[in-house]
Scaffold this active site. Structure first.
Site, PDB file in Angstrom:
ATOM      1  N   PRO A 187       0.776  -1.248   0.000  1.00 62.14           N
ATOM      2  CA  PRO A 187       0.000   0.000   0.000  1.00 62.14           C
ATOM      3  C   PRO A 187       0.810   1.301   0.000  1.00 62.14           C
ATOM      4  CG  PRO A 187       0.015  -0.943   2.180  1.00 62.14           C
ATOM      5  CD  PRO A 187       0.734  -1.929   1.292  1.00 62.14           C
ATOM      6  N   CYS A 188       1.505   1.545  -1.102  1.00 60.66           N
ATOM      7  CA  CYS A 188       2.273   2.782  -1.212  1.00 60.66           C
ATOM      8  C   CYS A 188       1.356   4.007  -1.268  1.00 60.66           C
ATOM      9  CB  CYS A 188       3.217   2.730  -2.416  1.00 60.66           C
ATOM     10  SG  CYS A 188       2.410   2.402  -3.979  1.00 60.66           S
ATOM     11  N   HIS A 189       0.068   3.799  -1.554  1.00 67.05           N
ATOM     12  CA  HIS A 189      -0.877   4.920  -1.554  1.00 67.05           C
ATOM     13  C   HIS A 189      -1.086   5.469  -0.141  1.00 67.05           C
ATOM     14  CE1 HIS A 189      -3.407   1.340  -0.867  1.00 67.05           C
ATOM     15  NE2 HIS A 189      -4.203   2.145  -0.186  1.00 67.05           N
TER      16      HIS A 189
END
Length: 161
Positions: free
Chosen positions: A125-127
């Site tokens: 989850p780089c968001h």
């Protein structure tokens, strides 16, 4: 040489191209085009599992992913990506938070670079990474998608917890 399989998944925020081998997903990336990948006759189960789990995520029925995936990167990049997995659903962290988590306080820029090389969007989850100031920062899929994903998770957390 391992054969690669490609499938397009049409998400609520655009086409996601998924690339896998027979045993693991290698890439999940937003693409700015219409769905164009012709589905091969025999797609591996891991590709179908990935699509099913992405659908469940977008429907608000899934917060983590269990299909087989692999990432390829330097040892430092892999540590950063592993740290991203520690950020809870609907939560955020900064590049500095990740650098501190890795006990490399001065590696904020390197953490940002590693974050940008993540090929497993949503799953890793780089968001959920934001600037230290709290503002949204770069996202390979576009800031509008990052904002949508964060809002999606926050709404679901309020409803389900």
């Amino acid at each position: 040489m391992n054969k690669l399989f490609r499938m397009d998944y049409e998400s609520p925020i655009g086409v996601i191209e998924i690339v896998s081998r027979a045993d693991a997903v290698l890439s999940i990336m937003f693409v700015d085009r219409m769905s164009a990948v012709e589905h091969q006759k025999e797609m591996p189960a891991v590709l179908h599992d990935c699509c099913t789990q992405l659908q469940e995520y977008f429907l608000g029925k899934r917060q983590t992913f269990t299909f087989a995936y692999e990432w390829e990167g330097t040892p430092f990049q892999q540590k950063v990506w592993d740290s991203l997995l520690q950020i809870p659903f609907a939560a955020t962290a900064s590049y500095r938070d990740i650098a501190n988590m890795l006990q490399k306080e001065k590696a904020v820029r390197a953490v940002g670079n590693a974050n940008g090389r993540n090929k497993l969007s949503i799953v890793i989850p780089c968001h959920r990474i934001i600037g230290t100031s709290g503002k949204l920062t770069g996202y390979a899929g576009g800031l509008w998608r990052k904002e949508w994903l964060l809002n999606h998770e926050k709404k679901l957390k309020k409803v389900n917890f």
